[in-house]
Design an enzyme around this catalytic site. Sequence first.
Site, PDB file in Angstrom:
ATOM      1  N   ARG A  67      93.565  14.553 131.447  1.00  0.00           N
ATOM      2  CA  ARG A  67      93.512  13.542 130.370  1.00  0.00           C
ATOM      3  C   ARG A  67      92.833  12.257 130.859  1.00  0.00           C
ATOM      4  O   ARG A  67      92.077  11.625 130.113  1.00  0.00           O
ATOM      5  CB  ARG A  67      94.936  13.233 129.891  1.00  0.00           C
ATOM      6  CG  ARG A  67      94.985  12.256 128.736  1.00  0.00           C
ATOM      7  CD  ARG A  67      96.356  12.251 128.105  1.00  0.00           C
ATOM      8  NE  ARG A  67      96.418  11.381 126.953  1.00  0.00           N
ATOM      9  CZ  ARG A  67      97.188  10.305 126.873  1.00  0.00           C
ATOM     10  NH1 ARG A  67      97.987   9.972 127.872  1.00  0.00           N
ATOM     11  NH2 ARG A  67      97.194   9.583 125.774  1.00  0.00           N
ATOM     12  N   HIS A  71      89.831  10.229 129.076  1.00  0.00           N
ATOM     13  CA  HIS A  71      89.958   8.805 128.710  1.00  0.00           C
ATOM     14  C   HIS A  71      88.967   7.933 129.471  1.00  0.00           C
ATOM     15  O   HIS A  71      88.556   6.894 128.980  1.00  0.00           O
ATOM     16  CB  HIS A  71      91.394   8.328 128.931  1.00  0.00           C
ATOM     17  CG  HIS A  71      92.330   8.782 127.862  1.00  0.00           C
ATOM     18  ND1 HIS A  71      93.475   8.112 127.513  1.00  0.00           N
ATOM     19  CD2 HIS A  71      92.285   9.858 127.027  1.00  0.00           C
ATOM     20  CE1 HIS A  71      94.086   8.742 126.529  1.00  0.00           C
ATOM     21  NE2 HIS A  71      93.389   9.819 126.225  1.00  0.00           N
ATOM     22  N   HIS A 199      95.617  20.599 125.344  1.00  0.00           N
ATOM     23  CA  HIS A 199      96.961  20.352 124.812  1.00  0.00           C
ATOM     24  C   HIS A 199      97.878  21.558 124.996  1.00  0.00           C
ATOM     25  O   HIS A 199      98.957  21.615 124.410  1.00  0.00           O
ATOM     26  CB  HIS A 199      96.882  19.917 123.348  1.00  0.00           C
ATOM     27  CG  HIS A 199      96.387  18.504 123.198  1.00  0.00           C
ATOM     28  ND1 HIS A 199      96.223  17.875 121.997  1.00  0.00           N
ATOM     29  CD2 HIS A 199      96.016  17.585 124.136  1.00  0.00           C
ATOM     30  CE1 HIS A 199      95.767  16.637 122.196  1.00  0.00           C
ATOM     31  NE2 HIS A 199      95.625  16.450 123.484  1.00  0.00           N
TER      32      HIS A 199
HETATM   33  C1  HEM Z   1      90.897  15.721 120.009  1.00  0.00           C
HETATM   34  C2  HEM Z   1      91.405  14.501 120.103  1.00  0.00           C
HETATM   35  C3  HEM Z   1      92.601  14.173 120.950  1.00  0.00           C
HETATM   36  C4  HEM Z   1      93.688  13.462 120.564  1.00  0.00           C
HETATM   37  C5  HEM Z   1      93.911  12.831 119.211  1.00  0.00           C
HETATM   38  C6  HEM Z   1      94.592  13.435 121.679  1.00  0.00           C
HETATM   39  C7  HEM Z   1      95.819  12.777 121.689  1.00  0.00           C
HETATM   40  C8  HEM Z   1      96.765  12.911 122.676  1.00  0.00           C
HETATM   41  C9  HEM Z   1      98.056  12.292 122.661  1.00  0.00           C
HETATM   42  C10 HEM Z   1      98.587  11.360 121.573  1.00  0.00           C
HETATM   43  C11 HEM Z   1      98.734  12.698 123.760  1.00  0.00           C
HETATM   44  C12 HEM Z   1     100.162  12.350 124.145  1.00  0.00           C
HETATM   45  C13 HEM Z   1     100.216  11.031 124.864  1.00  0.00           C
HETATM   46  C14 HEM Z   1     101.665  10.613 125.071  1.00  0.00           C
HETATM   47  O1  HEM Z   1     102.261  10.171 124.094  1.00  0.00           O
HETATM   48  O2  HEM Z   1     102.189  10.758 126.183  1.00  0.00           O
HETATM   49  C15 HEM Z   1      97.850  13.580 124.496  1.00  0.00           C
HETATM   50  C16 HEM Z   1      98.178  14.199 125.672  1.00  0.00           C
HETATM   51  C17 HEM Z   1      97.285  14.934 126.423  1.00  0.00           C
HETATM   52  N1  HEM Z   1      95.955  15.124 126.136  1.00  0.00           N
HETATM   53 FE1  HEM Z   1      95.018  14.673 124.416  1.00  0.00          FE
HETATM   54  N2  HEM Z   1      94.044  14.132 122.707  1.00  0.00           N
HETATM   55  C18 HEM Z   1      92.821  14.600 122.315  1.00  0.00           C
HETATM   56  C19 HEM Z   1      91.915  15.288 123.099  1.00  0.00           C
HETATM   57  C20 HEM Z   1      92.122  15.610 124.413  1.00  0.00           C
HETATM   58  C21 HEM Z   1      91.111  16.075 125.318  1.00  0.00           C
HETATM   59  C22 HEM Z   1      89.633  16.230 124.967  1.00  0.00           C
HETATM   60  C23 HEM Z   1      91.711  16.307 126.510  1.00  0.00           C
HETATM   61  C24 HEM Z   1      91.122  16.770 127.799  1.00  0.00           C
HETATM   62  C25 HEM Z   1      90.125  17.625 127.904  1.00  0.00           C
HETATM   63  C26 HEM Z   1      93.111  15.994 126.345  1.00  0.00           C
HETATM   64  C27 HEM Z   1      94.074  16.175 127.303  1.00  0.00           C
HETATM   65  C28 HEM Z   1      95.404  15.844 127.147  1.00  0.00           C
HETATM   66  C29 HEM Z   1      96.430  16.185 128.122  1.00  0.00           C
HETATM   67  C30 HEM Z   1      96.240  17.030 129.359  1.00  0.00           C
HETATM   68  C31 HEM Z   1      97.609  15.593 127.675  1.00  0.00           C
HETATM   69  C32 HEM Z   1      98.964  15.604 128.392  1.00  0.00           C
HETATM   70  C33 HEM Z   1      98.950  14.439 129.377  1.00  0.00           C
HETATM   71  C34 HEM Z   1     100.136  14.346 130.309  1.00  0.00           C
HETATM   72  O3  HEM Z   1     100.985  15.228 130.323  1.00  0.00           O
HETATM   73  O4  HEM Z   1     100.193  13.350 131.055  1.00  0.00           O
HETATM   74  N3  HEM Z   1      93.313  15.537 125.078  1.00  0.00           N
HETATM   75  N4  HEM Z   1      96.663  13.676 123.828  1.00  0.00           N
END
Ligand code: HEM
Length: 327
Positions: A67, A71, A199
């Site tokens: 992530r 970002h 996700h």
């Molecule tokens: C398509 C649009 C996307 C949205 C709206 C989105 C939104 C989010 C949100 C809201 C969270 C949870 C954050 C929290 O409250 O702790 C999250 C977690 C995460 N996202 Fe996304 N995301 C998107 C795309 C992506 C992309 C492109 C990747 C990487 C290639 C990604 C990887 C992750 C990962 C791995 C987590 C878990 C992080 C952790 O456990 O620390 N996301 N995302």
Amino acid sequence: MESKISILITCLIFATAFQLLLPLSEASLEVGYYNYKNRCPKAESIVNYTVSSFVKKNSGLGAGLIRMFFHDCFVRGCDASVLLDPSPANPDPEKKSIPNNPSLRGFDVIDAAKAALEKACPGVVSCADIIALAARDAAYLLGKISYDIPTGRRDGKVSINAEALQFLPAPFFNLSQLEASFAIKGLNTSDMVALSGAHSIGRSHCSSFTSRLYPTTDPTMSARFANFLRILCPPPQNATIDGVVPQNFLKPNRLSKQYYFNVKALLGLFFSDWSLLTSKETRQQVTDYTTTPGLFEADFAKAMVKMGSIEVLTFPQGEIRGPTCRL
Ligand code: HEM
């Protein structure tokens, strides 16, 4: 006058020659950049060793690193701007923005890798490359997804809170909003669907999706799933802390196509996850990932490499930040 003109012409010739040489030398990223010219042949193995030792102890950090790469790249390109700490000169960097604070994690992994790299090859390996390599290694550790990632990025010096909000997609986005936020970074809808497979791992804070649970259940979420989530996440006004839940209850640490099964079963945490079902093309891609072995893994790898080239800085732009990636 004549000498001024000849100086001007000489400058022009040099400038043009420099520009022509750039694409051949340092202007683009290349696989194994640190192996060439003895820059730092151990760079990739040092990052790999550091990431493996952290992720073995806490696999959630692998999700955090993937992530972090996203970002970083979506805000001012992959330039490690996401790592810059607040300073008197810049009190409000990306790190403090709502999408990053407090949810982004893995900073200690990058610090440890940078410290080890500075010992081995001081001032050579960029923080932006460390993030890209760390995300690649995390994808292998959590999903056995393996790919080469070009390196040679340099680090930026600017980091602005408001830009993270401007460029990072929000969990309440619909499909056209998601498509627009990827398109502006040169990624297409298919890249977006493939990258969303991330996700399948990691966690979310309750606050990122409680608007789908209260006051009433969002009909785009499975009612049974919503009942279950309400046990884990009380209404925001009653909550003393912002809890966390796994994004994928079945195999929370396995980067896999399970995400697409979840989306189809209305088991995605975010409205944005459900949005992938709202066009014929994206719905088809979601289905294809559930039915065609190896397709998600191949597309995810390609899209990670593509994401890693967003607005990169290469020599002579930017800098190699050090001795820490935070300042
Ligand atoms: C398509 C649009 C996307 C949205 C709206 C989105 C939104 C989010 C949100 C809201 C969270 C949870 C954050 C929290 O409250 O702790 C999250 C977690 C995460 N996202 Fe996304 N995301 C998107 C795309 C992506 C992309 C492109 C990747 C990487 C290639 C990604 C990887 C992750 C990962 C791995 C987590 C878990 C992080 C952790 O456990 O620390 N996301 N995302």
